[in-house]
Design a protein around this motif. Structure first.
Motif, mmCIF file in Angstrom:
data_model
loop_
_atom_site.group_PDB
_atom_site.id
_atom_site.type_symbol
_atom_site.label_atom_id
_atom_site.label_comp_id
_atom_site.label_asym_id
_atom_site.label_seq_id
_atom_site.Cartn_x
_atom_site.Cartn_y
_atom_site.Cartn_z
ATOM 1 N N GLY A 45 0.795 -1.221 0.000
ATOM 2 C CA GLY A 45 0.000 0.000 0.000
ATOM 3 C C GLY A 45 0.824 1.266 0.000
ATOM 4 O O GLY A 45 0.325 2.343 -0.344
ATOM 5 N N ARG A 46 2.082 1.159 0.358
ATOM 6 C CA ARG A 46 2.952 2.334 0.417
ATOM 7 C C ARG A 46 3.685 2.597 -0.900
ATOM 8 O O ARG A 46 4.421 3.586 -1.023
ATOM 9 C CB ARG A 46 3.985 2.164 1.542
ATOM 10 N N ASN A 47 3.491 1.748 -1.906
ATOM 11 C CA ASN A 47 4.204 1.900 -3.182
ATOM 12 C C ASN A 47 4.037 3.273 -3.838
ATOM 13 O O ASN A 47 4.993 3.797 -4.421
ATOM 14 C CB ASN A 47 3.776 0.804 -4.157
ATOM 15 N N PRO A 48 2.865 3.896 -3.782
ATOM 16 C CA PRO A 48 2.730 5.206 -4.432
ATOM 17 C C PRO A 48 3.644 6.287 -3.863
ATOM 18 O O PRO A 48 3.877 7.309 -4.514
ATOM 19 C CB PRO A 48 1.256 5.568 -4.197
ATOM 20 N N TRP A 49 4.143 6.064 -2.649
ATOM 21 C CA TRP A 49 4.937 7.106 -1.982
ATOM 22 C C TRP A 49 6.445 6.874 -2.080
ATOM 23 O O TRP A 49 7.221 7.645 -1.508
ATOM 24 C CB TRP A 49 4.521 7.198 -0.512
ATOM 25 N N VAL A 50 6.857 5.841 -2.799
ATOM 26 C CA VAL A 50 8.289 5.576 -2.971
ATOM 27 C C VAL A 50 8.961 6.793 -3.613
ATOM 28 O O VAL A 50 8.484 7.337 -4.615
ATOM 29 C CB VAL A 50 8.519 4.335 -3.845
ATOM 30 N N GLY A 51 10.067 7.239 -3.019
ATOM 31 C CA GLY A 51 10.805 8.367 -3.563
ATOM 32 C C GLY A 51 10.256 9.724 -3.179
ATOM 33 O O GLY A 51 10.738 10.752 -3.667
ATOM 34 N N THR A 52 9.256 9.764 -2.283
ATOM 35 C CA THR A 52 8.698 11.036 -1.817
ATOM 36 C C THR A 52 8.968 11.193 -0.319
ATOM 37 O O THR A 52 9.352 10.242 0.367
ATOM 38 C CB THR A 52 7.179 11.111 -2.056
ATOM 39 N N MET A 53 8.713 12.385 0.203
ATOM 40 C CA MET A 53 8.904 12.630 1.636
ATOM 41 C C MET A 53 7.932 11.800 2.468
ATOM 42 O O MET A 53 8.212 11.469 3.631
ATOM 43 C CB MET A 53 8.718 14.116 1.942
ATOM 44 N N ILE A 62 1.993 1.614 8.131
ATOM 45 C CA ILE A 62 1.747 0.173 8.069
ATOM 46 C C ILE A 62 1.310 -0.352 9.436
ATOM 47 O O ILE A 62 0.361 -1.132 9.546
ATOM 48 C CB ILE A 62 3.009 -0.552 7.575
ATOM 49 N N ALA A 63 2.003 0.088 10.482
ATOM 50 C CA ALA A 63 1.665 -0.370 11.836
ATOM 51 C C ALA A 63 0.255 0.061 12.233
ATOM 52 O O ALA A 63 -0.515 -0.734 12.791
ATOM 53 C CB ALA A 63 2.686 0.179 12.835
ATOM 54 N N ARG A 64 -0.111 1.317 11.935
ATOM 55 C CA ARG A 64 -1.454 1.810 12.258
ATOM 56 C C ARG A 64 -2.517 1.018 11.518
ATOM 57 O O ARG A 64 -3.541 0.631 12.082
ATOM 58 C CB ARG A 64 -1.597 3.298 11.878
ATOM 59 N N ALA A 65 -2.284 0.795 10.229
ATOM 60 C CA ALA A 65 -3.273 0.093 9.411
ATOM 61 C C ALA A 65 -3.497 -1.325 9.913
ATOM 62 O O ALA A 65 -4.644 -1.789 10.038
ATOM 63 C CB ALA A 65 -2.819 0.085 7.957
#
Length: 282
Positions: A109-117, A126-129
């Motif tokens: 689920g975090r793939n869209p944010w790769v390379g961003t702040m 991930i832990a919260r989810a």
């Protein structure tokens, strides 16, 4: 086109949208908007067009006629990565082809944010989810070894970890028992109000609160009545009613839509309850 801070009142909007597939009309002349801070439930009989409407709202399905807008801009104007940073989609199918662990699936689920702040928040998100839907203890299990209900909750955790302004969820409670149905709907409602669930993490203060929009397809009408701010009733591809649960979920409207006598009563806690009217059963 990728500036999500543009001052628009709506997150998602359909204007006179119709969807035709193989010369068959699936959705007909639907107009609706989704606003920040609300849970919008799509209800209706099987085959009514709920999933197709969800796809049009997400930008995954291009309308045959009409217009789908995201933050006031045509959905087709956005690149896929920008869309994935703005809205997350949970489909009915919960299949994974390779032997990934639960934690690896949620991490996707975090793939869209790769390379961003935003990638700095990967671990906390991930832990919260996982904690919010109760799958932390399954972290090392293989996804393919899980029960149907466990797979559904892990798939929802993946979508929650994406940490987007809009969630589009197709029957997230379908495979769940009563306890987890209620838990998931509570998580969804909280997510519409602020960023993240109220889980203690060191990074939580770094994530600014913001209202989100949630569109959820639900078959359990009582769940929809209890947790949705607004309800859209779809019958035969047409949006026949939109409003608060009290406005839409009346015995007359629902009985006509589902073609079965239904009773709508108010429970002890004040929520609407929808049940079939049954006479003597032979």
């Amino acid at each position: 086109m990728n500036d999500w801070s543009l001052p628009h009142d709506t997150l998602l909007e359909l204007r006179e949208v119709s969807v035709v597939r193989s010369k068959r009309s699936i959705v007909t002349d639907v107009s609706l908007a989704v606003y920040p801070g609300e849970v919008f439930a799509l209800v209706g009989p099987n085959g009514a067009g709920k999933s197709t409407l969800l796809g049009a709202l997400s930008g995954e399905i291009t309308p045959s006629t009409g217009q789908a807008l995201i933050k006031g801009v045509p959905a087709k104007s956005y690149r896929p990565k920008a869309l994935s940073q703005f809205r997350a989609i949970l489909l009915q199918s919960n299949q994974v082809s390779f032997p990934f662990t639960v934690s690896q699936v949620v991490e996707m689920g975090r793939n869209p944010w790769v390379g961003t702040m935003e990638a700095d928040h990967d671990e906390a998100s991930i832990a919260r989810a996982m904690q919010s839907v109760g799958v932390t203890d399954l972290a090392s299990r293989r996804f393919g070894e899980l029960s149907g209900g466990e797979k559904a909750r892990v798939s929802l955790a993946r979508v929650l970890a994406q940490d987007t302004d809009v969630l589009l969820l197709d029957e997230p409670t379908a495979a769940l028992d009563l306890h987890h149905q209620d838990r998931v709907m509570r998580v969804i409602r909280r997510r519409s109000r602020v960023a993240g669930d109220p889980v203690d993490t060191d990074d939580r203060s770094a994530i600014p609160p913001r209202p989100r929009g949630v569109v959820v397809v639900v078959h359990d009408l009582s769940l929809a009545a209890a947790y949705a701010d607004r309800v859209g009733l779809i019958v035969g591809g047409s949006l026949v009613a939109v409003g608060t649960p009290e406005e839409v979920m009346t015995a007359d409207i629902l009985s006509d839509a589902y073609r079965v006598p239904l009773d709508v009563t108010r429970s002890v806690d004040g929520h609407l309850t929808v049940v079939p009217t049954r006479g003597v059963i032979d």
